[in-house]
Design an enzyme around this catalytic site. Structure first.
Site, PDB file in Angstrom:
ATOM      1  N   TYR A  71      12.953  14.658  12.958  1.00 23.59           N
ATOM      2  CA  TYR A  71      12.265  13.868  11.935  1.00 23.59           C
ATOM      3  C   TYR A  71      12.816  12.440  11.903  1.00 23.59           C
ATOM      4  CZ  TYR A  71       9.402  13.377   7.724  1.00 23.59           C
ATOM      5  OH  TYR A  71       8.442  12.994   6.834  1.00 23.59           O
ATOM      6  N   ASN A 144       2.223  16.477  -0.353  1.00 27.33           N
ATOM      7  CA  ASN A 144       0.848  16.532   0.165  1.00 27.33           C
ATOM      8  C   ASN A 144      -0.211  15.899  -0.749  1.00 27.33           C
ATOM      9  OD1 ASN A 144       1.750  17.766   2.512  1.00 27.33           O
ATOM     10  ND2 ASN A 144       1.572  19.806   1.646  1.00 27.33           N
ATOM     11  N   VAL A 173      -2.145  18.808   3.032  1.00 27.12           N
ATOM     12  CA  VAL A 173      -2.779  17.498   2.824  1.00 27.12           C
ATOM     13  C   VAL A 173      -4.292  17.650   2.862  1.00 27.12           C
ATOM     14  CG1 VAL A 173      -3.146  15.196   3.818  1.00 27.12           C
ATOM     15  CG2 VAL A 173      -0.842  16.150   3.721  1.00 27.12           C
ATOM     16  N   ARG A 195     -10.895  30.193  14.938  1.00 27.32           N
ATOM     17  CA  ARG A 195      -9.981  31.309  14.678  1.00 27.32           C
ATOM     18  C   ARG A 195     -10.795  32.534  14.306  1.00 27.32           C
ATOM     19  NH1 ARG A 195      -6.497  28.663  10.402  1.00 27.32           N
ATOM     20  NH2 ARG A 195      -7.107  26.834  11.576  1.00 27.32           N
ATOM     21  N   LYS A 347       1.193  28.755   2.300  1.00 33.20           N
ATOM     22  CA  LYS A 347       2.448  27.998   2.316  1.00 33.20           C
ATOM     23  C   LYS A 347       3.561  28.899   1.784  1.00 33.20           C
ATOM     24  CE  LYS A 347       2.467  23.567   1.589  1.00 33.20           C
ATOM     25  NZ  LYS A 347       3.136  23.072   2.813  1.00 33.20           N
TER      26      LYS A 347
END
Length: 352
Positions: A71, A144, A173, A195, A347
């Protein structure tokens, strides 16, 4: 906890909070291998510090990148993982005027280390959030939704009826973009990877307010012309993927529009066709919410007004937290592994 509503027992003695259970890493590497659950002694409180009991903290891609050492900013090691979350103030230093016991707070900046049960923090490093929103919304508010809000506000003057196109539409986001845009009457074209449960995902994003949900493959097909009969070409493209996906977004931008890159999940560079620059004069921009917060550090109203506006949407039921899987700190290995898996639509959130 059900539907983001949590009842916390906070009637224990503050003086009993002497240490903290934390997810710590001493080296960079694969998160599930280098992160350890450890007990840390809390430092002495100073006059300008606060004791915060963490309530919930999510795992974001940037948290994993930080542990991996890739990062843009890296804390000194050893470090506690996590950059986002919500906590409750349990004790305040003598000189603290902006916070009081019982307040809910979130970090102002990255690198604070939120994956822990309690921490002593500088009062200036946190900002209050409303206590009348679901705890999962508060825990996932600082990164986000703020990124989505700023990108929809700062790059193009969007009016009701205008269109935004985005890839990674299923991300934190992306879901926030859909909801904030819908609240302003802005249409969204939302690109996701194909998917097995595509219809389920499409239905979920549509329920959030998505105007159109299409796959990366559809983005390259002639039927896009049909789509643009029902909505104008986008003024703004939001790129969280990079590579071919970003190039395809650019193809559909209207002349003079902007593509804003905030992520690079494909780990491939953004290629800009010369024709897009010459004949359409598109603008190629980047956005990093951490930099925005640092640039506006001394403008107290900038962050406050944005958080207040987002909380108004949350209270009105127009901005919900992403689908979350709640995990204890003890189950961190499984949570970190799940956070890296592709096509996982929830999440991972540590609930303390």
């Amino acid at each position: 906890m059900r539907n983001g509503t949590v009842i916390f027992k906070t009637n224990y003695s503050v003086s009993a909070v002497k240490d903290s259970t934390a997810l710590l890493y001493r080296n960079h590497g694969e998160p599930s291998q280098v992160v350890q659950l450890e007990s840390l002694d809390l430092p002495q409180m100073g006059p300008e510090s606060v004791l915060v009991k963490m309530l919930a903290a999510p795992i974001n891609p940037s948290d994993l990148n930080m542990i991996q050492g890739t990062y843009a900013i890296l804390p000194e090691l050893p470090a506690v993982g996590g950059n986002e979350g919500v906590g409750q103030v349990m004790k305040v230093g003598d000189k603290v005027k902006t916070l009081k016991v019982g307040d809910w707070v979130i970090p102002r900046d990255a690198g604070i280390g939120t994956w822990r049960t309690a921490a002593v923090m500088k009062a200036d490093d946190v900002v209050t959030v409303s206590k009348d929103i679901p705890v999962l919304s508060a825990a996932t508010l600082g990164v986000n939704p703020c990124t989505a809000f700023r990108m929809l506000t700062d790059f193009e003057e969007l009016k009701p009826g205008d269109t935004v196109i985005q890839n990674s539409a299923n991300s934190g986001v992306g879901q926030a973009v859909i909801q904030i845009a819908a609240s302003k009457g802005i249409q969204t074209i939302n690109v996701v990877r194909d998917r097995p449960d595509l219809q389920q995902l499409s239905d979920r994003l549509t329920a959030l307010g998505a105007t159109h949900v299409i796959t990366e493959e559809t983005l390259r097909r002639p039927e896009m012309k049909e789509l643009f009969k029902s909505c104008p070409r986008p003024k703004l493209a939001l790129n969280g993927v990079g590579g071919k996906s970003a190039t395809e977004l650019l193809r559909h931008l209207q002349s003079g529009g902007s593509m804003v890159t905030y992520g690079g999940m494909a780990k491939q560079p953004v290629t800009v066709p010369v024709s897009a620059l010459i004949f359409k004069d598109v603008k190629i921009r980047g956005f990093w919410v951490t930099q925005w917060k640092r640039d506006n550090k001394h403008d107290e109203d900038a962050l406050r007004n944005m958080l207040d506006e987002l909380c108004i949407l949350i209270r009105a039921g127009k901005l919900s937290a992403p689908a979350c899987t709640e995990v204890s700190l003890q189950d961190f290995r499984k949570a970190l592994e799940n956070a890296i898996k592709p096509y996982v639509s929830t999440k991972q959130v540590f609930v303390m």
